[in-house]
Motif scaffolding. Structure first.
Motif, PDB file in Angstrom:
ATOM      1  N   THR A 292    -135.384  37.792  81.173  1.00 47.64           N
ATOM      2  CA  THR A 292    -136.571  36.949  81.027  1.00 47.64           C
ATOM      3  C   THR A 292    -137.641  37.730  80.286  1.00 47.64           C
ATOM      4  O   THR A 292    -137.554  38.943  80.150  1.00 47.64           O
TER       5      THR A 292
ATOM      6  N   ASN B  20    -137.247  30.764  65.703  1.00 44.27           N
ATOM      7  CA  ASN B  20    -137.456  31.107  67.117  1.00 44.27           C
ATOM      8  C   ASN B  20    -136.154  31.502  67.813  1.00 44.27           C
ATOM      9  O   ASN B  20    -135.898  31.089  68.942  1.00 44.27           O
ATOM     10  N   ARG B  21    -135.366  32.299  67.125  1.00 41.31           N
ATOM     11  CA  ARG B  21    -134.101  32.751  67.705  1.00 41.31           C
ATOM     12  C   ARG B  21    -134.156  34.250  67.986  1.00 41.31           C
ATOM     13  O   ARG B  21    -134.881  34.988  67.318  1.00 41.31           O
TER      14      ARG B  21
ATOM     15  N   TYR C  66    -129.612  35.259  72.499  1.00 37.95           N
ATOM     16  CA  TYR C  66    -130.472  35.107  73.678  1.00 37.95           C
ATOM     17  C   TYR C  66    -131.456  33.956  73.527  1.00 37.95           C
ATOM     18  O   TYR C  66    -132.384  33.826  74.330  1.00 37.95           O
ATOM     19  N   THR C  67    -131.260  33.155  72.483  1.00 34.23           N
ATOM     20  CA  THR C  67    -132.241  32.116  72.190  1.00 34.23           C
ATOM     21  C   THR C  67    -132.438  31.172  73.358  1.00 34.23           C
ATOM     22  O   THR C  67    -133.564  30.746  73.662  1.00 34.23           O
ATOM     23  N   GLN C  68    -131.358  30.842  74.059  1.00 31.10           N
ATOM     24  CA  GLN C  68    -131.475  29.911  75.182  1.00 31.10           C
ATOM     25  C   GLN C  68    -132.208  30.535  76.368  1.00 31.10           C
ATOM     26  O   GLN C  68    -132.940  29.861  77.090  1.00 31.10           O
ATOM     27  N   ASP C  69    -131.993  31.832  76.574  1.00 31.16           N
ATOM     28  CA  ASP C  69    -132.588  32.509  77.732  1.00 31.16           C
ATOM     29  C   ASP C  69    -134.046  32.897  77.508  1.00 31.16           C
ATOM     30  O   ASP C  69    -134.843  32.901  78.443  1.00 31.16           O
ATOM     31  N   LEU C  70    -134.365  33.258  76.273  1.00 27.74           N
ATOM     32  CA  LEU C  70    -135.688  33.789  75.977  1.00 27.74           C
ATOM     33  C   LEU C  70    -136.418  32.790  75.103  1.00 27.74           C
ATOM     34  O   LEU C  70    -136.299  32.797  73.894  1.00 27.74           O
ATOM     35  N   ASN C  71    -137.157  31.937  75.728  1.00 28.12           N
ATOM     36  CA  ASN C  71    -137.873  30.888  75.002  1.00 28.12           C
ATOM     37  C   ASN C  71    -139.119  31.499  74.355  1.00 28.12           C
ATOM     38  O   ASN C  71    -140.070  31.847  75.034  1.00 28.12           O
ATOM     39  N   LEU C  72    -139.091  31.609  73.059  1.00 23.75           N
ATOM     40  CA  LEU C  72    -140.088  32.419  72.375  1.00 23.75           C
ATOM     41  C   LEU C  72    -140.511  31.722  71.090  1.00 23.75           C
ATOM     42  O   LEU C  72    -139.667  31.279  70.323  1.00 23.75           O
ATOM     43  N   SER C  73    -141.810  31.628  70.842  1.00 25.07           N
ATOM     44  CA  SER C  73    -142.277  31.044  69.592  1.00 25.07           C
ATOM     45  C   SER C  73    -142.757  32.136  68.642  1.00 25.07           C
ATOM     46  O   SER C  73    -143.406  33.091  69.058  1.00 25.07           O
TER      47      SER C  73
ATOM     48  N   SER D  18    -145.392  37.416  70.240  1.00 28.81           N
ATOM     49  CA  SER D  18    -145.483  36.071  69.678  1.00 28.81           C
ATOM     50  C   SER D  18    -146.845  35.898  69.050  1.00 28.81           C
ATOM     51  O   SER D  18    -147.867  35.889  69.750  1.00 28.81           O
TER      52      SER D  18
END
Ligand SMILES: [Ca+2]
Length: 403
Positions: free
Chosen positions: A38, A347-348, A367-374, A391
């Motif tokens: 996370t 955002n990947r 990790y794109t699904q686990d780490l939601n990052l803009s 970010s």
């Protein structure tokens, strides 16, 4: 700097085995099971943060903002007063493809004694008429008697270079195993490298530069032995590697000294280049090639060009690789040695392992699904080798943690 300074190159003796100032990093091999990951926010409400870094063996995290301010995160608190404020010395981009601003920060390997640090920024109005707006500036500063404040009067321009456009200015600057300062510069901008800077050995644009930033009489910096011009006629003496489009974010792995470069592509492929410690003088191909492909042609002459270790397609909707960093922390032993990188537009986030013997990457993970990052604009090591994600759109710095 004090006595000693940067060691001489040319011999393997005397060079440190890891990047100076990384004593808090954990260089042990990976072990154990990988937990769910996370991102924990550690600093918020920042104004366009673009980078974090640390001084040698110093537990503070320095947050670089595009607007010319450097802030200090100590413990859980962002100090109100900035460490450094470049004010109107910086030309700040305002979106629309204008990428100018404060882009890089690096502390001298002997910072504890010398107090010297270096910034990379786009020249603003206060530097006229000595410099045009937007010129690349590498500037030296010295910390004041207050360890949380730079002395603004200590400013000394080390290196400058005109920028033909407001994009592709490069960004990251870092000290290598050899104690020299490495500087990533883009191809000067525009689209497709209209001036051919990537393959022009005579310009420092489109290159990684390597200098000794210490003043030498009338010369504001020194040229170490071992750069490209030692073997290529007419090469600009600062060039370490050439053929890059925009090495905006790149880092050394502190435990090996290897250089991991994210090179932003044109419209088809984004790429990562990795070179072993002190194994430069490479031509990474732009604008003959984009990733593993010929640029704008079916066929091209690849003689003398170094191919990336990986590329990925831009897929039409825009892409911009953010070269990241190798995890060298202690909280997540399974990740040690994993190189994290991202895409700023898509955002990947991914990781790979670099096999130093085979010189190729393995174990790709998304990790794109686990780490939601803009808009991930940087992935950097903290003083403990843990990874911090920046970010720009959220104005937030996160630490990678077990969930
Ligand atoms: Ca390339």
């Amino acid at each position: 700097m004090g006595d000693g300074g940067a060691p001489e190159t040319g011999g393997s003796g005397g060079l440190p085995s890891r990047i100076p100032g990384s004593d808090g990093y954990n260089c042990d091999p990976p072990s154990g099971e990988e937990p769910v990951l996370t991102l924990t926010p550690v600093a918020t409400d920042l104004n366009y943060p673009v980078l974090v870094t640390h001084a040698p063996n110093d537990d503070r995290l320095f947050i670089v903002q595009l607007d010319g301010k450097v802030k200090i995160l100590q413990g859980e608190t962002v100090k109100t007063e900035p460490f450094l404020d470049l004010g109107d010395k910086v030309q700040i981009g305002g979106g629309g493809g204008d990428e100018r601003g404060l882009l890089g920060l690096a502390f001298a390997p002997d910072y504890a004694e010398s107090g010297l640090l270096y910034v990379h920024y786009s020249a603003g109005g206060a530097l006229e008429p000595d410099h045009e707006r937007g010129d690349t500036i590498i500037e030296e500063y010295r910390v004041s008697a207050d360890p949380d404040r730079v002395d603004p009067a200590s400013a000394r321009v080390v290196f400058s270079y005109p920028q033909p456009a407001n994009n592709h200015n490069g960004g990251s600057i870092n000290f290598g195993l050899d104690g020299y300062l490495y500087i990533g510069l883009g191809d000067g901008g525009g689209g497709g490298d209209p001036n051919g800077n990537g393959q022009n050995v005579e310009t420092p644009l489109g290159a990684i530069l390597r200098i000794d930033p210490r003043q030498d009489g009338d010369s504001p910096y020194r040229i170490p032995a071992g750069n490209l011009f030692d073997e290529v006629d007419n090469a600009a003496p600062e060039i370490w590697d050439m053929g890059l489009r925009n090495p905006f974010r790149w880092n050394f792995d502190a435990c090996t000294g290897d250089m991991y470069i994210g090179d932003v592509g044109q419209g088809a492929f984004e790429e990562i280049d990795i070179e072993l410690a002190l194994d430069g003088r490479r031509n990474y191909g732009w604008n003959v090639m984009e990733g593993f492909s010929c640029y704008g042609a079916e066929e091209c002459d690849k003689t003398g060009l170094t191919l990336p270790v990986l590329d990925y397609p831009s897929e039409g909707s825009g892409a911009s690789v953010t070269g990241g960093a190798v995890y060298r922390g202690s909280k997540i032993p399974a990740l040690r040695g994993a190189y994290f990188y991202a895409d700023y537009v898509k955002n990947r986030v991914w990781s790979v392992i670099f096999d130093r013997t085979e010189q190729k990457v393995t174990n790709p993970v998304s990790y794109t699904q686990d780490l939601n990052l803009s808009s991930p604009v940087a992935i950097q090591n903290g003083p403990d080798g843990e990874l911090y994600f920046v970010s720009i759109s959220a104005g937030t710095v996160y630490r990678l943690d077990p969930a």
